[in-house]
Design a protein around this motif. Sequence first.
Motif, mmCIF file in Angstrom:
data_model
loop_
_atom_site.group_PDB
_atom_site.id
_atom_site.type_symbol
_atom_site.label_atom_id
_atom_site.label_comp_id
_atom_site.label_asym_id
_atom_site.label_seq_id
_atom_site.Cartn_x
_atom_site.Cartn_y
_atom_site.Cartn_z
ATOM 1 N N PRO A 1 26.178 -18.208 18.421
ATOM 2 C CA PRO A 1 26.656 -17.849 17.091
ATOM 3 C C PRO A 1 27.895 -18.656 16.724
ATOM 4 O O PRO A 1 28.692 -19.027 17.586
ATOM 5 C CB PRO A 1 26.994 -16.361 17.240
ATOM 6 C CG PRO A 1 26.230 -15.895 18.428
ATOM 7 C CD PRO A 1 26.141 -17.076 19.339
ATOM 8 N N LEU A 2 28.065 -18.906 15.440
ATOM 9 C CA LEU A 2 29.218 -19.674 14.998
ATOM 10 C C LEU A 2 30.513 -18.886 15.152
ATOM 11 O O LEU A 2 31.571 -19.458 15.351
ATOM 12 C CB LEU A 2 29.031 -20.082 13.533
ATOM 13 C CG LEU A 2 27.990 -21.176 13.271
ATOM 14 C CD1 LEU A 2 27.767 -21.342 11.772
ATOM 15 C CD2 LEU A 2 28.430 -22.494 13.876
ATOM 16 N N CYS B 1 24.174 -15.043 8.174
ATOM 17 C CA CYS B 1 25.579 -15.417 8.154
ATOM 18 C C CYS B 1 26.191 -14.932 6.839
ATOM 19 O O CYS B 1 25.661 -15.242 5.763
ATOM 20 C CB CYS B 1 25.742 -16.934 8.278
ATOM 21 S SG CYS B 1 27.473 -17.448 8.512
ATOM 22 N N THR C 1 28.526 -15.761 4.535
ATOM 23 C CA THR C 1 29.226 -17.033 4.357
ATOM 24 C C THR C 1 30.424 -16.975 3.409
ATOM 25 O O THR C 1 31.117 -17.980 3.253
ATOM 26 C CB THR C 1 28.242 -18.118 3.894
ATOM 27 O OG1 THR C 1 27.441 -17.604 2.815
ATOM 28 C CG2 THR C 1 27.322 -18.524 5.029
ATOM 29 N N CYS D 1 27.921 -14.349 12.690
ATOM 30 C CA CYS D 1 28.392 -15.483 11.903
ATOM 31 C C CYS D 1 28.946 -14.969 10.581
ATOM 32 O O CYS D 1 28.257 -14.245 9.852
ATOM 33 C CB CYS D 1 27.226 -16.445 11.657
ATOM 34 S SG CYS D 1 27.605 -17.820 10.534
#
Length: 255
Positions: free
Chosen positions: A48-49, A186, A188, A221
Amino acid sequence: MINKSQRWLVLVIVLFALLGLTLSIARQPSHIAVRTNYTVYLPMVSRPLGMGLAWGSHRTELNADWCYNAWDAGGCLNSNYDFQHPATPCPTIELLGNEPDGWEGSGYPTEPEVAAGLSRQAREVCPNTVFIAGNTVQGNTVWIDGYLEAGGVADWLGTHCYAPTAQDCIVILTTFREHYLTWPICVTEWNIGSEREGTPLTTRPQEFKSFLDWIKIAFPCSAVYTDYAPPPWDIHNLLNPDGTPNELGRIFAGR
């Protein structure tokens, strides 16, 4: 007692059963959601980011795991915000779209069918890039459903959430996640509270921290908006004008 021919028959049956199981697993999507006390996603990238910055690059000051922008700023990922500005050379990960269901000046309005066609072109040029697609307003599933039905490319799905309280965004994002249960997601863009959104500044840090504690567990994320932006978006800033973290920035950095 089983004779030799019967043993061979049993062995053949077992082998066919194992082959069928293997093929069944191979047909499953690579973004399988595993249910525990919350949803844990097995993403299409190696890990995962984590928690990042939306439209920002001050990773060191805010202890961010990653960041994205519309250009290569400080090692940030690229946002192909209108589906027509890809990064070159092909990146490992790229965002596709920025509030395509929104309005001019905040997002980049694009019809789902048009975006789907442009995304397929992006996949042809960069077949190995992981695309985080959609990035819609306030957990909007209608635009993403239309995009996917039109053959839009997506490896992850992205959405945004802004709200006066932590609970408001928790409800929005939980509903979004349940709609796309088998997809990695995600968040974002997110931020919680402001005077303009009806949350008194005296309670805003508590609401911000409450949501931060939730999202870091619920999603693999996410990206908070933002490190530093001009008015009217400065209500969400995590940095002071001199570049030092403000109270929200210190909460985020110390997560």
